[in-house]
Design an enzyme around this catalytic site. Sequence first.
Site, PDB file in Angstrom:
ATOM      1  N   LYS A 198      51.350  43.020  47.332  1.00 45.33           N
ATOM      2  CA  LYS A 198      49.724  42.897  47.180  1.00 45.33           C
ATOM      3  C   LYS A 198      49.358  44.365  47.244  1.00 45.33           C
ATOM      4  O   LYS A 198      49.670  45.336  47.940  1.00 45.33           O
ATOM      5  CB  LYS A 198      49.381  42.650  48.382  1.00 45.33           C
ATOM      6  CG  LYS A 198      47.686  42.732  48.637  1.00 45.33           C
ATOM      7  CD  LYS A 198      47.093  41.914  49.819  1.00 45.33           C
ATOM      8  CE  LYS A 198      45.634  42.231  50.020  1.00 45.33           C
ATOM      9  NZ  LYS A 198      45.196  41.468  51.065  1.00 45.33           N
ATOM     10  N   LYS A 251      49.865  39.859  43.842  1.00 45.47           N
ATOM     11  CA  LYS A 251      48.411  39.854  43.963  1.00 45.47           C
ATOM     12  C   LYS A 251      47.798  41.261  43.687  1.00 45.47           C
ATOM     13  O   LYS A 251      48.276  42.429  44.090  1.00 45.47           O
ATOM     14  CB  LYS A 251      47.926  39.327  45.181  1.00 45.47           C
ATOM     15  CG  LYS A 251      46.476  39.576  45.502  1.00 45.47           C
ATOM     16  CD  LYS A 251      46.250  39.304  47.017  1.00 45.47           C
ATOM     17  CE  LYS A 251      44.953  39.488  47.302  1.00 45.47           C
ATOM     18  NZ  LYS A 251      44.461  39.460  48.819  1.00 45.47           N
TER      19      LYS A 251
HETATM   20  N1  LIG Z   1      43.215  40.597  54.026  1.00 45.93           N
HETATM   21  C1  LIG Z   1      42.073  40.342  53.315  1.00 45.93           C
HETATM   22  C2  LIG Z   1      42.308  39.636  51.898  1.00 45.93           C
HETATM   23  N2  LIG Z   1      42.877  38.300  51.761  1.00 45.93           N
HETATM   24  C3  LIG Z   1      42.613  38.211  50.275  1.00 45.93           C
HETATM   25  C4  LIG Z   1      41.928  39.217  49.825  1.00 45.93           C
HETATM   26  C5  LIG Z   1      41.551  39.160  48.385  1.00 45.93           C
HETATM   27  C6  LIG Z   1      41.203  37.995  47.507  1.00 45.93           C
HETATM   28  C7  LIG Z   1      40.312  38.006  46.372  1.00 45.93           C
HETATM   29  O1  LIG Z   1      39.949  39.175  46.103  1.00 45.93           O
HETATM   30  O2  LIG Z   1      40.019  37.058  45.810  1.00 45.93           O
HETATM   31  C8  LIG Z   1      41.816  40.056  50.686  1.00 45.93           C
HETATM   32  C9  LIG Z   1      40.895  41.465  50.549  1.00 45.93           C
HETATM   33  C10 LIG Z   1      41.542  42.747  50.902  1.00 45.93           C
HETATM   34  O3  LIG Z   1      42.581  42.830  50.931  1.00 45.93           O
HETATM   35  O4  LIG Z   1      40.783  43.514  50.914  1.00 45.93           O
HETATM   36 ZN   LIG Z   2      43.267  38.084  53.811  1.00 38.97          ZN
END
Ligand SMILES: NCc1[nH]cc(CCC(=O)O)c1CC(=O)O
Ligand SMILES: [Zn+2]
Length: 328
Positions: A198, A251
């Site tokens: 991520k 991701k």
């Molecule tokens: N842990 C939070 C989280 N869980 C999923 C997303 C992003 C999902 C999306 O943008 O559709 C995020 C945002 C972040 O890490 O700031």
């Molecule tokens: Zn999340």
Amino acid sequence: MDISSVLQGGYQHPLSRSWQARRSLTKGMLMYPIFITDDPDAYVDIPTLPGQARWGVNRLEGFIGPLVKKGLKSVILFGVPLNCEKDGSGTPADDPNGPVILAIMKLRSLYPDLYIATDVCLCEYTSHGHCGILHADGTINSEPSAARIAEVALSYAKAGAHCVAPSDMMDGRIKAIKRALIDGGFGNKCTLMSYSAKFASALYGPFRDAAGSAPSFGDRKCYQLPPTAKGLARRAIQRDMAEGADIIMVKPALPYLDIIADAAALAPDHPLACYQVSGEYAMVVAGARAGVYDLRTMAFETTESMIRAGCTLILSYFTPQFLDWLDE
Ligand SMILES: NCc1[nH]cc(CCC(=O)O)c1CC(=O)O
Ligand SMILES: [Zn+2]
Ligand SMILES: [Zn+2]
């Protein structure tokens, strides 16, 4: 023309073009991210995420029922608590009356065949909006973070989630969650999907609006991966496999197709997920509205690129539209 020059004879028909795909998009490959808020009757549009909304538990049947009829196979739940007391350890995350736990139980009872995953993180529930527990100086305190996240994951498994998906990026959380699931009697009842690679992306903006989870200070660069970090992504994928992840995720998706391809090579024996995140979805929609391309064509092209790179599962805000498009 020379024999070795002619390729076009192989894809002159829609059917022979379809045979060029190693794998094609099916409804079962789509997991739909949904936002559940703590006002049970809420239905609130999310302006930066066109077509998506925050839903109260009492609205779920009207929202999800028609999609299940069209072939929706799985959802991933995100909690959006607006009326709770947030604190340093994200206490509301596993409140038995919180929106995620209530939604899991409701969806399990309404739709016995629907696969229910839950995002696991603390940022929606901490006073500081970071994804873990912090030291006094604002840096991440890894061990209590992993322990707390494991506790939250177990509470979702107990409520009936088929899958828990930690998105926090704390070191050691996969091992901690797997241990908690096994010790809690859910080792063989709950899948652990790791957001392994991520990245600290600009593409999460609409999600943070939707979930109210932007950090109150600083950023997430000390736990989410630097976008340039191919090596760290590979190490994170290998670590999470070793710590007990059942599914690996990359991701965002489209700007990281090389990472998806790396993950497919590193984890050939695991299902591989990717998340076409909020900002990617918003970009595709905005481009279509600006007349740059046809929405449906672009939604298929981006998604099929992820499959071509090696994904077997896609978290997609386009899921409701694909349920229609795949029937046409
Ligand atoms: N842990 C939070 C989280 N869980 C999923 C997303 C992003 C999902 C999306 O943008 O559709 C995020 C945002 C972040 O890490 O700031
Ligand atoms: Zn999340
Ligand atoms: Zn988070």
